[in-house]
Design a protein around this motif. Sequence first.
Motif, PDB file in Angstrom:
ATOM      1  N   ARG A  67       0.832  -1.210   0.000  1.00 12.06           N
ATOM      2  CA  ARG A  67       0.000   0.000   0.000  1.00 12.06           C
ATOM      3  C   ARG A  67       0.861   1.252   0.000  1.00 12.06           C
ATOM      4  O   ARG A  67       0.636   2.192  -0.774  1.00 12.06           O
ATOM      5  CB  ARG A  67      -0.935  -0.008   1.209  1.00 12.06           C
ATOM      6  N   LYS A  68       1.860   1.268   0.866  1.00  7.37           N
ATOM      7  CA  LYS A  68       2.738   2.430   0.962  1.00  7.37           C
ATOM      8  C   LYS A  68       3.506   2.640  -0.350  1.00  7.37           C
ATOM      9  O   LYS A  68       3.640   3.757  -0.843  1.00  7.37           O
ATOM     10  CB  LYS A  68       3.724   2.245   2.118  1.00  7.37           C
ATOM     11  N   PHE A  69       3.981   1.545  -0.939  1.00  9.33           N
ATOM     12  CA  PHE A  69       4.745   1.654  -2.179  1.00  9.33           C
ATOM     13  C   PHE A  69       3.885   2.178  -3.315  1.00  9.33           C
ATOM     14  O   PHE A  69       4.290   3.093  -4.050  1.00  9.33           O
ATOM     15  CB  PHE A  69       5.332   0.295  -2.568  1.00  9.33           C
ATOM     16  N   LEU A  70       2.682   1.629  -3.492  1.00  4.30           N
ATOM     17  CA  LEU A  70       1.861   2.044  -4.633  1.00  4.30           C
ATOM     18  C   LEU A  70       1.312   3.452  -4.444  1.00  4.30           C
ATOM     19  O   LEU A  70       1.123   4.176  -5.433  1.00  4.30           O
ATOM     20  CB  LEU A  70       0.725   1.039  -4.847  1.00  4.30           C
ATOM     21  N   ILE A 116     -10.909  -1.023   0.530  1.00  3.72           N
ATOM     22  CA  ILE A 116     -11.711  -2.236   0.354  1.00  3.72           C
ATOM     23  C   ILE A 116     -11.479  -2.888  -1.008  1.00  3.72           C
ATOM     24  O   ILE A 116     -11.678  -4.092  -1.194  1.00  3.72           O
ATOM     25  CB  ILE A 116     -13.217  -1.923   0.555  1.00  3.72           C
ATOM     26  N   PHE A 117     -11.005  -2.110  -1.987  1.00  3.04           N
ATOM     27  CA  PHE A 117     -10.826  -2.631  -3.345  1.00  3.04           C
ATOM     28  C   PHE A 117      -9.425  -3.183  -3.616  1.00  3.04           C
ATOM     29  O   PHE A 117      -9.167  -3.713  -4.687  1.00  3.04           O
ATOM     30  CB  PHE A 117     -11.151  -1.546  -4.378  1.00  3.04           C
ATOM     31  N   GLY A 118      -8.500  -3.027  -2.682  1.00  4.37           N
ATOM     32  CA  GLY A 118      -7.163  -3.564  -2.893  1.00  4.37           C
ATOM     33  C   GLY A 118      -6.237  -2.562  -3.564  1.00  4.37           C
ATOM     34  O   GLY A 118      -6.671  -1.652  -4.281  1.00  4.37           O
ATOM     35  N   CYS A 119      -4.954  -2.755  -3.335  1.00  2.00           N
ATOM     36  CA  CYS A 119      -3.952  -1.759  -3.771  1.00  2.00           C
ATOM     37  C   CYS A 119      -3.817  -1.669  -5.289  1.00  2.00           C
ATOM     38  O   CYS A 119      -3.746  -0.575  -5.862  1.00  2.00           O
ATOM     39  CB  CYS A 119      -2.604  -2.081  -3.139  1.00  2.00           C
ATOM     40  N   ASN A 120      -3.738  -2.832  -5.972  1.00  2.00           N
ATOM     41  CA  ASN A 120      -3.569  -2.785  -7.425  1.00  2.00           C
ATOM     42  C   ASN A 120      -4.771  -2.158  -8.111  1.00  2.00           C
ATOM     43  O   ASN A 120      -4.636  -1.394  -9.077  1.00  2.00           O
ATOM     44  CB  ASN A 120      -3.344  -4.200  -7.969  1.00  2.00           C
ATOM     45  N   ASN A 121      -5.961  -2.465  -7.633  1.00  2.00           N
ATOM     46  CA  ASN A 121      -7.167  -1.878  -8.215  1.00  2.00           C
ATOM     47  C   ASN A 121      -7.213  -0.369  -7.974  1.00  2.00           C
ATOM     48  O   ASN A 121      -7.546   0.410  -8.875  1.00  2.00           O
ATOM     49  CB  ASN A 121      -8.405  -2.535  -7.635  1.00  2.00           C
TER      50      ASN A 121
END
Length: 465
Positions: free
Chosen positions: A204-207, A231-236
């Motif tokens: 999360r911090k990286f993206l 709730i949707f995730g980091c990549n999304n």
Amino acid sequence: MCNLPPASEIDSMQEKSINLEEALQVADEAVYAKTARHLTDVEMVILRGTWQNQTYEQMAVSTKYTANYLQRTAGPKLWRLLYEALGEEVSKTNLRTTLERRWHEVKRFRGESRLVKELESKEVKLPDSPVPLNSPYYIERPPIELDCYKAILQPGALIRIKAPQQMGKTSLLARIVERARKQDYYTATLSLELADSTVFTDLRKFLQWFCASVGQLLGLPNRLADYWDDIFGCNNNTTVYFEKYLLAECSSPLVLALDKVDWVFEHQAIAGDFCRLLRAWYDMARHSGWRGEIWKRLRLVVVHSTEVYSSLDINHSPLANVGTIVSLPDFTPKQVQDFARRHGLELTNKQVEQLASVIGGHPYLVRRALDYLERQNITLEELLQISPTEAGPFSDHLRQHLWNLQQHPQLAAVFRQVVLANKPVKISSDQAFKLYSMGLVQLHDNEVTPRYDLYRLYFAERLGE
């Protein structure tokens, strides 16, 4: 011995006005020296307009930016950046005089440094830095450059430049970005080594750092709070941020150049997800419909060193079979001879063969050798004699390889067998792949030999005990 120009000539040089391209060059060099990045498109727009005495409204007419954004957001950031890079206050009113003064200071320093170089008796360290765009020392390796220039124009392109360290990856990257800039594309070059070590501890911090950094390079404010929902995730969330904000703000294609991506590969907690993210973007650009059209506007250039493969599972390459893959080869003898002429050296065919017998055509090693011959009172034979020693010009390069091997004792033991043998050695396929990725061996079917005689001589002594 060369002499400094007389004071009268220096004075007249300082009084001479500079042109727009010279002003942009000195500003870009100052910013790069401070931040390790080049000026962005919007910063170039403001500098060009200011140099031509335009108002922000006039700048906005012929560009894709609004006058309000240029004046209230991008402009203040640029003046603060130039203040940090140049060490003095810079604004629309004093830009011309400030850059002209800095230009002549640099010119005078470079003139004086010629004399300093002649007086220095010790080696001048040549940094492992990219070759500037206007440098006469960049050697093209056809058809690589032309293929990359064509590829970056393709919708949804992804170019992956991979090679061991010091092979010229970042120099090629800069030229691809410059070609895209001339097509009036948006460009953003992000080196992942700029991220703090703490950024790589959490996806999360990286993206979020990644999203904010790309936006900053484009001159856009951070709006993660508006688009990020855990709730949707980091990549999304990252995909949505690019799709609905960053790409939506770009009226022409965006070339996103990612350098030093191997820094991500070393952190398993985020590497897999980040690589899947890039793959997903590349795949979405292959689709039809409105979403596919958005992602076709993103052009990715991913640059990474292959030494990191020594720590990875070779059956799960992070970005295998994605996009256009560019591997950088050694210089040919003809290219080495051309490079030597640009250094003011005339090497015979026999001398080029002698040099190649020790260091091959490795771009960095050739560059170091020619620089050393140019600066030192030494013959080629003397250079080759000291080449595998700590007193030679390649010691830093060799010690880096030695350190890499020391992190992997099993590979070091295998490489010891290779350098002590007087014929090709058969080793396991995964060991061969990793040593090849580190730039240490040549492959001969199922056998390997040291890549250069320089490596055989140096490591036979260091690993032979």
